[in-house]
Design a protein around this motif. Structure first.
Motif, mmCIF file in Angstrom:
data_model
loop_
_atom_site.group_PDB
_atom_site.id
_atom_site.type_symbol
_atom_site.label_atom_id
_atom_site.label_comp_id
_atom_site.label_asym_id
_atom_site.label_seq_id
_atom_site.Cartn_x
_atom_site.Cartn_y
_atom_site.Cartn_z
ATOM 1 N N GLN A 69 0.852 -1.182 0.000
ATOM 2 C CA GLN A 69 0.000 0.000 0.000
ATOM 3 C C GLN A 69 0.893 1.239 0.000
ATOM 4 O O GLN A 69 1.313 1.722 1.052
ATOM 5 C CB GLN A 69 -0.931 0.012 1.215
ATOM 6 N N PRO A 70 1.232 1.760 -1.173
ATOM 7 C CA PRO A 70 2.099 2.934 -1.247
ATOM 8 C C PRO A 70 1.323 4.233 -1.119
ATOM 9 O O PRO A 70 0.172 4.339 -1.576
ATOM 10 C CB PRO A 70 2.715 2.813 -2.642
ATOM 11 N N GLU A 71 1.918 5.194 -0.468
ATOM 12 C CA GLU A 71 1.439 6.571 -0.448
ATOM 13 C C GLU A 71 2.626 7.466 -0.743
ATOM 14 O O GLU A 71 3.753 6.993 -0.900
ATOM 15 C CB GLU A 71 0.809 6.901 0.910
ATOM 16 N N GLU A 72 2.414 8.765 -0.839
ATOM 17 C CA GLU A 72 3.505 9.658 -1.224
ATOM 18 C C GLU A 72 4.691 9.553 -0.285
ATOM 19 O O GLU A 72 5.852 9.562 -0.718
ATOM 20 C CB GLU A 72 3.035 11.116 -1.256
ATOM 21 N N ASP A 73 4.428 9.431 1.009
ATOM 22 C CA ASP A 73 5.490 9.481 2.002
ATOM 23 C C ASP A 73 5.658 8.189 2.783
ATOM 24 O O ASP A 73 6.408 8.156 3.760
ATOM 25 C CB ASP A 73 5.216 10.619 3.005
ATOM 26 N N GLN A 74 4.967 7.128 2.404
ATOM 27 C CA GLN A 74 5.097 5.899 3.171
ATOM 28 C C GLN A 74 4.754 4.691 2.315
ATOM 29 O O GLN A 74 4.072 4.791 1.292
ATOM 30 C CB GLN A 74 4.208 5.917 4.410
ATOM 31 N N LEU A 75 5.270 3.551 2.764
ATOM 32 C CA LEU A 75 4.962 2.276 2.127
ATOM 33 C C LEU A 75 4.615 1.281 3.219
ATOM 34 O O LEU A 75 5.356 1.120 4.188
ATOM 35 C CB LEU A 75 6.155 1.775 1.312
ATOM 36 N N THR A 76 3.477 0.628 3.041
ATOM 37 C CA THR A 76 3.069 -0.452 3.935
ATOM 38 C C THR A 76 3.087 -1.758 3.146
ATOM 39 O O THR A 76 2.625 -1.810 2.001
ATOM 40 C CB THR A 76 1.661 -0.192 4.497
ATOM 41 N N LEU A 77 3.639 -2.802 3.742
ATOM 42 C CA LEU A 77 3.755 -4.084 3.060
ATOM 43 C C LEU A 77 3.868 -5.195 4.087
ATOM 44 O O LEU A 77 4.198 -4.948 5.247
ATOM 45 C CB LEU A 77 4.970 -4.101 2.137
ATOM 46 N N THR A 78 3.589 -6.408 3.639
ATOM 47 C CA THR A 78 3.780 -7.584 4.472
ATOM 48 C C THR A 78 5.087 -8.251 4.079
ATOM 49 O O THR A 78 5.339 -8.500 2.881
ATOM 50 C CB THR A 78 2.621 -8.568 4.306
ATOM 51 N N LEU A 79 5.918 -8.531 5.061
ATOM 52 C CA LEU A 79 7.219 -9.134 4.809
ATOM 53 C C LEU A 79 7.060 -10.609 4.451
ATOM 54 O O LEU A 79 6.026 -11.230 4.747
ATOM 55 C CB LEU A 79 8.116 -8.982 6.031
#
Length: 602
Positions: free
Chosen positions: A479-489
């Motif tokens: 789940q990318p946003e301009e200032d962050q990335l969320t992901l499952t390892l």
């Protein structure tokens, strides 16, 4: 339309005329055009002549069997590759000096013949034919075409172009020898053996493909005397170059990293430009996707002051002496002022013979490059590469880079979900990058190297296990946003969010997981640790900036491990030691690390 399609659509008579007359169409004059050579940048001429004069006082480099055999005996590559590279560099310098001044012609001829007399141009690490025979001696009748062979044949080709008339007068017969060696060692194997792994016929393409085939292209244009064979070589190289571009991600990313970008996409563009020149612009490859995106990759990865976001085997602080004129022309062809401005920001970097003879010669006669004004370095606020799965965000001297991807990338490290945090351009939480290559670097023992293991990247140890290699070990649910990335390892246990908080000027990395898992957070640190206590560590970065790492004090201070850097390449970037902070997050189901400036004084 693909590059191969564009090449096929160029009228046959234009292709034949361009291939057959390439020597006069590439824009590089021979030594007889004194007006052109006397107009070359005076500073570059002075540097080359000084280098050539210094070389004269030294013995020529020797490539010997005992050094070659060390690859099989003790895994050492550099014992042979060092002198082999120095022989090419010294010969290139002598060729340039001879063209610039009329002197050093004998040195140039000596170096060219020494290259012709080598048993092999292939580096030992790539000599799989000898390995298959259980031998350590290359067979001149069964040559292996690798990067070393490609680098050598291009040197011979460009030397022949610029010094041809002088060589015919001074050492008659040498040019015939150059053509013989090019034909036997490179041209014939390239046309008759289609099993070369770097052709990418199995779908796996990397920087070898444009690097080798681009050099074969220039050598075929300048050294192959038979018109039909010349066309076959060019057509085969165009097919390979087209296949490489077609395999590039649409976002313009390079999973091999910034340093390898110069020997991947940049090599491709140099070859395409040669084809465009000899067809007088009829090829016009510049609208091919994703060339426009690929041209922006260096700027997107720059941290400033010579530092770059690095992945895999890419060094975080690569050699700044790159052929920036290549990127400048690329930007000009695209009509992209951001690309040309970024290249021009490096206008003062010397044009060194170590870059390769062809690159230097093309650059010397790029008048627009030499007239370009130096530009200030401008970097984008945020970049998200959806195919490469890499986010870079910048604010007020802070930079966060976080990657997804998988663990079967080119030059792979087991680093899915790892991140880099930099302050004032300099990484503090780091990706260590490329160690010196040895026999195990690209062998089944690759992951015995500590710097490629996930334990020495900024990712957690999950239930006592490191990340494993393989494409199945990848980031999920990004789940990318301009200032962050969320992901499952990989493994599906840990959900990570890495964010640049612009309001508070901080980087925050948050991991969450379900109860019942043992998580040990790992952070690799460059700089000098200070004030290590529960919930806090202050680091003086390599630039001198003070940086604070903070976390929940109830988790204690963590374990701070010092590790000596026992590798010359790594030490040149990070100094004699690095540290790893390990924090046992047993108990809670989340962990947050904050990276910010330390505003107090030590």
């Amino acid at each position: 339309m693909s590059v191969a399609g564009r090449w096929a659509s160029v009228p046959p008579e234009v292709r034949r005329r361009g291939v057959g007359g390439a020597a006069s169409l590439l824009g590089v004059p021979d030594v007889g055009d004194r007006g052109a050579w006397e107009s070359v940048d005076a500073g570059t001429v002075d540097g080359v002549l000084a280098e050539a004069a210094a070389d004269r006082a030294l013995p020529w480099p020797r490539t010997v069997l005992s050094d070659y055999a060390r690859y099989w005996r003790d895994g050492v590559r550099v014992a042979y590759e060092g002198p082999a590279g120095e022989l090419r560099r010294r010969t290139s310098t002598a060729v340039l000096a001879a063209a610039m001044s009329g002197e050093h012609l004998d040195e140039a001829a000596d170096g060219l013949l020494m290259l012709c007399e080598q048993t092999t141009w292939c580096w030992a690490a790539h000599e799989s034919f000898a390995t298959a025979r259980g031998e350590v001696v290359a067979d001149p009748d069964d040559p292996y075409v690798d990067l070393g062979a490609a680098e050598t044949v291009q040197l011979l080709a460009w030397a022949d172009l610029v010094l041809g008339p002088a060589l015919d007068e001074r050492v008659p017969g040498l040019r015939r020898r150059l053509r013989r060696e090019a034909r036997i060692r490179v041209f014939q194997p390239f046309l008759t053996n289609r099993d070369w792994h770097w052709l990418g016929l199995d779908g796996r393409l990397h920087n070898w493909s444009p690097w080798i085939q681009g050099h074969i292209l220039s050598a075929a244009l300048l050294l192959e005397p038979d018109p039909e064979t010349q066309l076959q070589l060019v057509d085969a190289a165009v097919d390979g170059l087209s296949r490489y571009l077609d395999a590039m991600p649409a976002d313009g990313g390079c999973d091999e990293g910034y340093a390898y970008w110069w020997n991947g996409p940049a090599r491709l563009v140099e070859a395409l430009e040669l084809l465009d020149r000899i067809t007088d612009g009829a090829l016009d490859p510049w609208q091919c996707e994703p060339l426009a995106e690929l041209a922006q990759y260096p700027q997107r990865m720059a941290l400033g002051d010579g530092w770059y976001v690095n992945v895999g085997d890419g060094p975080a602080r690569p050699n700044p002496r790159q052929p920036w004129h290549v990127l400048h022309r690329w930007g000009r062809r695209l009509g992209n002022p951001d690309v040309t401005a970024f290249a021009a920001a490096h206008r003062d970097e010397p044009l060194s013979p170590a870059l390769g003879l062809g690159r230097v010669l093309i650059g010397l006669f790029d008048r627009e490059w030499w007239s370009a004004a130096a530009q200030p370095l401008e970097l984008p606020r945020s970049t998200w590469l959806p195919d490469t799965e890499l986010l870079v965000a910048r604010e007020a001297g802070l930079t966060l880079a976080v990657k997804g991807g998988h663990n079967d990338e080119n030059h792979n490290h087991n680093d899915v979900g790892s991140f880099v945090a930099a302050v004032d351009s300099v990484p503090v939480l780091v990706d260590l990058g490329q160690p010196t290559y040895t026999a195990i670097s690209f062998s089944p023992r690759r992951y015995e190297q500590w710097v490629v293991q996930s334990a020495w990247h900024n990712v957690p140890l999950v239930d006592g296990a490191e990340q494993a290699p393989g494409a199945e070990h990848r980031a999920e649910d990004l789940q990318p946003e301009e200032d962050q990335l969320t992901l499952t390892l990989p493994g599906g246990v840990v959900r990570r969010t890495a964010a640049l908080d612009r309001d508070t000027a901080a980087i925050r990395v948050t991991d969450t997981w379900q109860d019942g898992h043992a998580i040990v957070e790992h952070f690799v640190i460059a700089g000098t640790p200070h004030h290590h206590r529960a919930g806090e560590l202050v680091v003086r970065s390599l630039s001198g900036a003070l940086v604070k790492l903070s976390w929940d004090a109830e988790l204690g201070p963590g374990d701070l491990e010092r590790r000596a850097v026992d590798d010359e390449l790594l030490e040149a970037v990070w100094g004699p030691e690095v540290h790893r902070l390990a924090i046992d997050a047993a108990g809670p189901t989340s962990f947050e690390l904050t990276v910010s400036r330390f505003e107090e004084t030590l």
